[in-house]
Design a protein around this motif. Structure first.
Motif, mmCIF file in Angstrom:
data_model
loop_
_atom_site.group_PDB
_atom_site.id
_atom_site.type_symbol
_atom_site.label_atom_id
_atom_site.label_comp_id
_atom_site.label_asym_id
_atom_site.label_seq_id
_atom_site.Cartn_x
_atom_site.Cartn_y
_atom_site.Cartn_z
ATOM 1 N N ALA A 140 0.616 12.296 4.047
ATOM 2 C CA ALA A 140 1.873 12.844 3.531
ATOM 3 C C ALA A 140 2.608 13.696 4.569
ATOM 4 C CB ALA A 140 1.607 13.670 2.276
ATOM 5 N N GLN A 141 1.896 14.203 5.580
ATOM 6 C CA GLN A 141 2.570 15.005 6.615
ATOM 7 C C GLN A 141 3.251 14.144 7.658
ATOM 8 O OE1 GLN A 141 0.394 18.213 8.407
ATOM 9 N NE2 GLN A 141 -0.386 19.002 6.457
ATOM 10 N N THR A 142 2.568 13.087 8.110
ATOM 11 C CA THR A 142 3.122 12.251 9.179
ATOM 12 C C THR A 142 3.799 10.991 8.643
ATOM 13 O OG1 THR A 142 1.128 10.916 9.482
ATOM 14 C CG2 THR A 142 1.228 13.029 10.653
ATOM 15 N N MET A 143 3.502 10.626 7.404
ATOM 16 C CA MET A 143 3.974 9.396 6.748
ATOM 17 C C MET A 143 3.458 8.142 7.448
ATOM 18 S SD MET A 143 5.335 10.480 4.068
ATOM 19 C CE MET A 143 5.959 8.945 3.370
ATOM 20 N N GLN A 144 2.418 8.292 8.248
ATOM 21 C CA GLN A 144 1.743 7.126 8.818
ATOM 22 C C GLN A 144 0.761 6.594 7.783
ATOM 23 O OE1 GLN A 144 0.737 9.577 12.369
ATOM 24 N NE2 GLN A 144 1.094 7.668 13.501
ATOM 25 N N GLY A 145 0.681 5.264 7.687
ATOM 26 C CA GLY A 145 -0.137 4.702 6.629
ATOM 27 C C GLY A 145 -0.823 3.413 6.998
ATOM 28 N N THR A 146 -1.538 2.882 6.010
ATOM 29 C CA THR A 146 -2.260 1.633 6.163
ATOM 30 C C THR A 146 -2.263 0.897 4.839
ATOM 31 O OG1 THR A 146 -4.352 0.622 6.874
ATOM 32 C CG2 THR A 146 -4.524 2.617 5.545
ATOM 33 N N LEU A 147 -2.548 -0.383 4.902
ATOM 34 C CA LEU A 147 -2.881 -1.157 3.723
ATOM 35 C C LEU A 147 -4.368 -1.473 3.809
ATOM 36 C CD1 LEU A 147 0.171 -3.572 3.662
ATOM 37 C CD2 LEU A 147 -0.346 -1.842 1.912
ATOM 38 N N VAL A 148 -5.116 -1.071 2.793
ATOM 39 C CA VAL A 148 -6.535 -1.401 2.710
ATOM 40 C C VAL A 148 -6.661 -2.683 1.890
ATOM 41 C CG1 VAL A 148 -8.827 -0.653 1.976
ATOM 42 C CG2 VAL A 148 -7.171 1.037 2.794
ATOM 43 N N ASP A 149 -7.137 -3.736 2.515
ATOM 44 C CA ASP A 149 -7.378 -5.026 1.853
ATOM 45 C C ASP A 149 -6.085 -5.702 1.397
ATOM 46 O OD1 ASP A 149 -10.027 -4.702 2.346
ATOM 47 O OD2 ASP A 149 -10.651 -4.408 0.272
ATOM 48 N N ALA A 150 -5.304 -6.104 2.380
ATOM 49 C CA ALA A 150 -4.071 -6.844 2.106
ATOM 50 C C ALA A 150 -4.432 -8.300 1.828
ATOM 51 C CB ALA A 150 -3.111 -6.742 3.292
ATOM 52 N N GLY A 151 -4.648 -8.598 0.547
ATOM 53 C CA GLY A 151 -5.162 -9.908 0.175
ATOM 54 C C GLY A 151 -4.114 -10.954 -0.114
ATOM 55 N N GLY A 152 -2.887 -10.548 -0.425
ATOM 56 C CA GLY A 152 -1.850 -11.513 -0.776
ATOM 57 C C GLY A 152 -0.531 -10.821 -1.047
ATOM 58 N N ASP A 153 0.459 -11.611 -1.444
ATOM 59 C CA ASP A 153 1.784 -11.097 -1.821
ATOM 60 C C ASP A 153 2.379 -10.184 -0.744
ATOM 61 O OD1 ASP A 153 1.226 -12.405 -4.237
ATOM 62 O OD2 ASP A 153 0.412 -10.581 -5.135
ATOM 63 N N PRO A 154 2.510 -10.668 0.492
ATOM 64 C CA PRO A 154 2.925 -9.784 1.591
ATOM 65 C C PRO A 154 4.295 -9.140 1.394
ATOM 66 C CG PRO A 154 3.010 -12.088 2.270
ATOM 67 C CD PRO A 154 2.291 -12.053 0.963
ATOM 68 N N ASP A 155 5.242 -9.880 0.863
ATOM 69 C CA ASP A 155 6.578 -9.304 0.699
ATOM 70 C C ASP A 155 6.566 -8.159 -0.308
ATOM 71 O OD1 ASP A 155 7.635 -11.041 2.566
ATOM 72 O OD2 ASP A 155 8.198 -12.545 1.063
ATOM 73 N N ARG A 156 5.774 -8.307 -1.367
ATOM 74 C CA ARG A 156 5.654 -7.226 -2.350
ATOM 75 C C ARG A 156 5.003 -6.002 -1.725
ATOM 76 N NH1 ARG A 156 1.395 -6.400 -6.232
ATOM 77 N NH2 ARG A 156 1.995 -4.707 -7.617
ATOM 78 N N LEU A 157 3.996 -6.227 -0.906
ATOM 79 C CA LEU A 157 3.338 -5.100 -0.244
ATOM 80 C C LEU A 157 4.318 -4.373 0.673
ATOM 81 C CD1 LEU A 157 -0.155 -6.621 0.695
ATOM 82 C CD2 LEU A 157 0.429 -5.152 -1.247
ATOM 83 N N LEU A 158 5.077 -5.120 1.448
ATOM 84 C CA LEU A 158 6.013 -4.483 2.378
ATOM 85 C C LEU A 158 7.149 -3.778 1.645
ATOM 86 C CD1 LEU A 158 6.195 -7.119 5.249
ATOM 87 C CD2 LEU A 158 4.856 -5.002 5.134
ATOM 88 N N ALA A 159 7.525 -4.294 0.476
ATOM 89 C CA ALA A 159 8.545 -3.603 -0.322
ATOM 90 C C ALA A 159 8.026 -2.250 -0.794
ATOM 91 C CB ALA A 159 8.947 -4.462 -1.519
ATOM 92 N N ALA A 160 6.749 -2.191 -1.176
ATOM 93 C CA ALA A 160 6.154 -0.922 -1.599
ATOM 94 C C ALA A 160 6.066 0.057 -0.430
ATOM 95 C CB ALA A 160 4.765 -1.165 -2.193
ATOM 96 N N VAL A 161 5.710 -0.448 0.734
ATOM 97 C CA VAL A 161 5.660 0.392 1.942
ATOM 98 C C VAL A 161 7.035 0.992 2.211
ATOM 99 C CG1 VAL A 161 5.342 0.356 4.447
ATOM 100 C CG2 VAL A 161 3.721 -0.854 2.968
ATOM 101 N N SER A 177 -4.678 -1.206 -1.490
ATOM 102 C CA SER A 177 -4.271 0.205 -1.532
ATOM 103 C C SER A 177 -3.354 0.533 -0.368
ATOM 104 C CB SER A 177 -5.503 1.121 -1.475
ATOM 105 O OG SER A 177 -6.311 0.968 -2.627
ATOM 106 N N LEU A 178 -2.184 1.057 -0.694
ATOM 107 C CA LEU A 178 -1.297 1.646 0.308
ATOM 108 C C LEU A 178 -1.713 3.108 0.438
ATOM 109 C CD1 LEU A 178 1.189 1.837 2.157
ATOM 110 C CD2 LEU A 178 2.592 2.123 0.102
ATOM 111 N N VAL A 179 -2.159 3.489 1.624
ATOM 112 C CA VAL A 179 -2.701 4.833 1.860
ATOM 113 C C VAL A 179 -1.921 5.464 3.006
ATOM 114 C CG1 VAL A 179 -4.790 6.155 2.378
ATOM 115 C CG2 VAL A 179 -4.972 3.960 1.171
ATOM 116 N N TRP A 180 -1.524 6.724 2.817
ATOM 117 C CA TRP A 180 -0.765 7.353 3.900
ATOM 118 C C TRP A 180 -1.006 8.852 3.968
ATOM 119 C CZ3 TRP A 180 1.351 5.880 -0.741
ATOM 120 C CH2 TRP A 180 2.165 6.788 -1.425
ATOM 121 N N GLU A 227 -1.436 4.504 -3.285
ATOM 122 C CA GLU A 227 -0.870 3.739 -4.390
ATOM 123 C C GLU A 227 -1.611 2.411 -4.462
ATOM 124 O OE1 GLU A 227 3.394 1.786 -5.884
ATOM 125 O OE2 GLU A 227 3.321 3.060 -4.101
ATOM 126 N N ILE A 228 -2.071 2.039 -5.639
ATOM 127 C CA ILE A 228 -2.794 0.784 -5.820
ATOM 128 C C ILE A 228 -1.800 -0.318 -6.153
ATOM 129 C CG2 ILE A 228 -4.530 -0.425 -7.193
ATOM 130 C CD1 ILE A 228 -5.878 2.285 -7.645
#
Length: 218
Positions: A24-45, A19-22, A7-8
């Motif tokens: 789908a089988q394990t639901m383990q993920g990463t954020l590629v290039d977390a440049g700002g807005d941390p609370d918004r990113l964590l809400a999407a996660v 990019s939130l990338v994960w 999800e972009i």
């Protein structure tokens, strides 16, 4: 459904594509290039039910990694990338944040600097690491071959390429990175750029005014 899900999430005043990338089988993920807005990113996660495993960084520019140190500390996550040639950019982030009117930002040292040919694991997914200097000297690209998807940061855009007028940028290096390291991987590969819409390597080979076959003379 593809095992790789993404999800972009545009962040900062520069509308940088985090990019939130994960897996789908394990639901383990990463954020590629977390440049700002941390609370918004964590809400999407949280909304996706993803468990962050690590943070990935393509290059050391502020709009791509401005909140990486904060998130790594808050969540106890390791940081992978970029190539160590971008260390000087990461070290300068506190000053650049002030200069550009960004929220305060902290520098960091990745748990793993990445080299060309390395692999990054995420759940059950493997990404190829491609060192693509030019925009910055330590820029890397993450390519998931089974999904034919790449996260290219500011190397390549739909209809354009990254700037090379920053310190230690190099226009010819950037052209060579795109033409010799990215395009040979296949026209069908979709890529998520650091800004703007998704495209494919094939579309850019046909029509990009900077690196198309007709422009470069291939």
């Amino acid at each position: 459904m593809s095992r790789l899900q993404a999800e972009i999430l545009p962040v900062t005043a520069f509308q940088q594509n985090c990019s939130l990338v994960w897996d789908a089988q394990t639901m383990q993920g990463t954020l590629v290039d977390a440049g700002g807005d941390p609370d918004r990113l964590l809400a999407a996660v949280a909304a996706r039910g993803v468990k962050l495993e690590k943070l990935l960084v393509t290059h050391g520019h502020l709009d791509h990694c401005g909140v990486v140190a904060e998130l790594a500390e808050r969540l106890g996550l390791p940081i992978e990338g970029p190539h160590r040639d971008d260390a000087f950019w990461i070290e300068s982030m506190p000053q650049l944040a002030q200069q550009y009117g960004f929220p305060p930002s902290r520098s960091f040292v990745p748990d793993r600097w990445l080299e060309d040919g390395d692999r990054v694991q995420l759940g059950g997914l493997d990404f190829d690491v491609i060192h693509c200097p030019g925009h910055t000297p330590g820029h890397v690209v993450f390519h998931h071959a089974p999904s034919q998807l790449a996260f290219v940061g500011d190397v390549l855009f739909q209809g354009s390429i990254g700037r090379t007028d920053f310190p230690r940028g190099n226009h010819q290096d950037l052209i060579d990175s795109i033409r010799n390291k990215l395009f040979p991987r296949g026209d069908e590969i979709r890529f998520v750029p650091g800004h703007g819409p998704i495209s494919t390597f094939g579309q850019e080979r046909r029509s990009n005014p900077y690196v198309a076959d007709s422009v470069v003379g291939t």
